[in-house]
Design an enzyme around this catalytic site. Structure first.
Site, PDB file in Angstrom:
ATOM      1  N   PHE A 129       5.244   9.019   7.897  1.00 36.16           N
ATOM      2  CA  PHE A 129       4.509   9.779   6.889  1.00 36.16           C
ATOM      3  C   PHE A 129       3.455   8.872   6.272  1.00 36.16           C
ATOM      4  O   PHE A 129       3.775   7.809   5.747  1.00 36.16           O
ATOM      5  CB  PHE A 129       5.417  10.332   5.788  1.00 36.16           C
ATOM      6  CG  PHE A 129       4.652  11.214   4.832  1.00 36.16           C
ATOM      7  CD1 PHE A 129       4.367  12.536   5.163  1.00 36.16           C
ATOM      8  CD2 PHE A 129       4.163  10.713   3.634  1.00 36.16           C
ATOM      9  CE1 PHE A 129       3.621  13.338   4.297  1.00 36.16           C
ATOM     10  CE2 PHE A 129       3.422  11.523   2.763  1.00 36.16           C
ATOM     11  CZ  PHE A 129       3.156  12.835   3.102  1.00 36.16           C
ATOM     12  N   ASP A 214       2.300   0.233   5.949  1.00 39.07           N
ATOM     13  CA  ASP A 214       2.241   1.227   4.884  1.00 39.07           C
ATOM     14  C   ASP A 214       3.428   1.014   3.949  1.00 39.07           C
ATOM     15  O   ASP A 214       4.547   1.432   4.235  1.00 39.07           O
ATOM     16  CB  ASP A 214       2.263   2.642   5.481  1.00 39.07           C
ATOM     17  CG  ASP A 214       2.201   3.726   4.412  1.00 39.07           C
ATOM     18  OD1 ASP A 214       2.342   3.401   3.214  1.00 39.07           O
ATOM     19  OD2 ASP A 214       2.010   4.907   4.781  1.00 39.07           O
ATOM     20  N   LYS A 243       2.164   4.755  -4.969  1.00 38.47           N
ATOM     21  CA  LYS A 243       3.381   5.171  -5.683  1.00 38.47           C
ATOM     22  C   LYS A 243       3.795   4.267  -6.860  1.00 38.47           C
ATOM     23  O   LYS A 243       3.335   4.474  -7.965  1.00 38.47           O
ATOM     24  CB  LYS A 243       4.509   5.359  -4.686  1.00 38.47           C
ATOM     25  CG  LYS A 243       4.222   6.553  -3.756  1.00 38.47           C
ATOM     26  CD  LYS A 243       5.458   7.143  -3.126  1.00 38.47           C
ATOM     27  CE  LYS A 243       5.158   8.509  -2.533  1.00 38.47           C
ATOM     28  NZ  LYS A 243       5.060   8.556  -1.090  1.00 38.47           N
TER      29      LYS A 243
HETATM   30  C1  LIG Z   1       3.970   9.138  -0.295  1.00 43.42           C
HETATM   31  C2  LIG Z   1       3.488   8.358   0.860  1.00 43.42           C
HETATM   32  C3  LIG Z   1       2.140   8.393   1.254  1.00 43.42           C
HETATM   33  C4  LIG Z   1       1.137   9.331   0.629  1.00 43.42           C
HETATM   34  O1  LIG Z   1       0.857   8.989  -0.692  1.00 43.42           O
HETATM   35  P1  LIG Z   1       0.017  10.018  -1.620  1.00 43.42           P
HETATM   36  O2  LIG Z   1      -0.171   9.235  -2.886  1.00 43.42           O
HETATM   37  O3  LIG Z   1       0.854  11.236  -1.791  1.00 43.42           O
HETATM   38  O4  LIG Z   1      -1.252  10.292  -0.925  1.00 43.42           O
HETATM   39  C5  LIG Z   1       1.755   7.576   2.283  1.00 43.42           C
HETATM   40  N1  LIG Z   1       2.623   6.772   2.911  1.00 43.42           N
HETATM   41  C6  LIG Z   1       3.917   6.704   2.558  1.00 43.42           C
HETATM   42  C7  LIG Z   1       4.831   5.769   3.284  1.00 43.42           C
HETATM   43  C8  LIG Z   1       4.400   7.499   1.536  1.00 43.42           C
HETATM   44  O5  LIG Z   1       5.696   7.468   1.221  1.00 43.42           O
END
Ligand SMILES: *Cc1c(COP(=O)(O)O)cnc(C)c1O
Length: 398
Positions: A129, A214, A243
């Site tokens: 994701f 990520d 986050k």
């Molecule tokens: C939540 C998440 C995203 C997306 O972040 P947003 O602030 O909602 O755009 C990207 N990568 C990972 C691993 C995430 O958990």
């Protein structure tokens, strides 16, 4: 409570919160809930941490926004702190995880073009994701999230998560980078084999690919390290954050080192709000508080306590497939889909999440204490035991 003027992109739970304090949220009737989700790994310091409130209040009374056309002192300081903690070199600030990944994907393309490829490719993982913007969505390994939005931007090659041999076997000169979560979050709190990241680092070095990690969900102390990849003893070329970074204010960051350091220059990327004074001041307070309160080792200890207590109480039940994670990023995989546990937990005063169908996901604030851990473990185990009993009754009657 449903508002007809909101586009219903979220299936919302029938509850709204009026205030928060530490790990607790209070609904509009002042009922108290233990927040074991932290706004999906956002409220790292819990709710209304005094240090964060003071920093935001002070900054709001001085300066909210100028522009990246000018120097922003708190942004410079935040970049220094992030680079020091990550042993990396420079930062681009945006506003979200998706944007942090978009910047990473753009870096991969620049790197590919510099190596003579007209159509650079990024290797991405199944169940990944990376966000909802188009390129981040194309990198995401979930066809349900992509459906209807085709054509997806091209330039991605997908392999099974944690499978180094599958990546090694790719024989495509267009590959410029690998984008990977150190532990998959939305994909089900999947932890790769211990050798995966070190071996991937070595492979990327040999092939001159950017290793782009990520850490949007795993970063900022979530796993008991500043960044989850540090547990593997490696440094990426690109790291994406968001986050937990702002403790509740929107901010994202793309951190670079080595061969990714010189790819962006004046005019090549930008963001109006990215790294604005308020968001950066909040992030500075988050980083300083994690240090001051020793929250990395605390998250480590609380996470181990939660996992071992849950293991001891329900680990032997047939319906519990696996209990895994790192620090305060915890997944409990059951043997069948369990979305109803979200409502059941809330009715027992605990906010949690179920992802990938059958994985209970716990992401409590890093400040959670032993008594609150006790409460969380009790509720989660009660729910699992109740479900196990109900399932065995059904089977007996069947
Ligand atoms: C939540 C998440 C995203 C997306 O972040 P947003 O602030 O909602 O755009 C990207 N990568 C990972 C691993 C995430 O958990």
């Amino acid at each position: 409570m449903a508002s007809s003027h909101l586009i219903p992109t979220y299936k919302r739970q029938p509850i709204a919160f009026a205030r928060g304090e530490g790990v607790w949220l209070f609904d509009t009737d002042d009922n108290r809930y233990l927040d074991a989700l932290s706004g999906i790994a956002v409220n790292a310091l819990g709710h209304c941490h005094p240090a964060l409130v003071a920093a935001i209040t002070d900054q709001a009374s001085r300066l909210l926004h100028t522009s990246n056309l000018y120097e922003i002192e708190v942004q410079t300081r935040l970049a220094d702190l992030l680079c020091e903690r990550a042993a990396m070199e420079a930062v681009f600030f945006g506003n979200s995880g998706s944007e942090a990944n978009e910047a990473a994907i753009k870096l991969a393309r620049l790197h590919g073009h510099a190596r003579g490829s007209d159509c650079p490719r990024v290797v991405v993982m199944e169940h990944a994701f990376h966000g909802r913007t188009l390129a981040a969505l194309a990198a995401t390994g979930n066809v349900n999230a992509q459906r209807g939005f085709e054509p997806m931007p091209e330039g991605f090659i997908r392999v099974p998560y944690g499978d180094l041999a599958a990546i090694e076997a790719l024989d495509d000169h267009r590959i410029a980078a690998v984008l990977v979560e150190p532990i998959q979050g939305e994909g089900g709190v999947r932890v790769p084999p211990a050798s995966f990241l070190p071996d991937l680092r070595a492979l990327c070095d040999r092939r001159e690919w950017l290793l782009m990690i990520d850490e949007v969900q795993t970063g900022i102390g979530r796993t008991g390290h500043w960044f989850a990849h540090q547990a593997a003893g490696i440094t990426p070329d690109v790291m994406c954050l968001a986050k937990g970074l702002g403790g509740g204010l929107p901010i994202g960051a793309t951190v670079v080192a080595g061969r990714a350091r010189e790819l962006f220059g004046p005019g090549s990327h930008g963001s109006t709000f990215g790294g604005n004074p308020l968001a950066c001041r909040a992030a500075l307070a988050v980083l300083e508080t994690i240090d001051d309160q020793g929250l990395l080792s605390h998250a480590q200890a609380m996470g181990e306590s939660i996992r071992s207590q849950i293991e001891a109480r329900v680990g032997e039940l047939g319906c519990v497939v696996d209990i895994r994670g790192a620090g305060l990023m915890i997944g409990i995989e059951l043997d069948s889909p369990c979305p109803e546990l979200v409502d059941a937990a809330r009715e027992h005063g605990v906010l949690l999440n179920v992802t990938a169908g059958s994985v209970i996901r716990l992401l409590p604030p890093l400040i959670i204490g032993p008594a609150e851990v006790e409460r969380l473990v009790d509720t989660v185990c009660d729910l699992i035991e109740t479900r196990a009993a109900a399932t065995s009754t059904t089977q007996n009657t069947a």
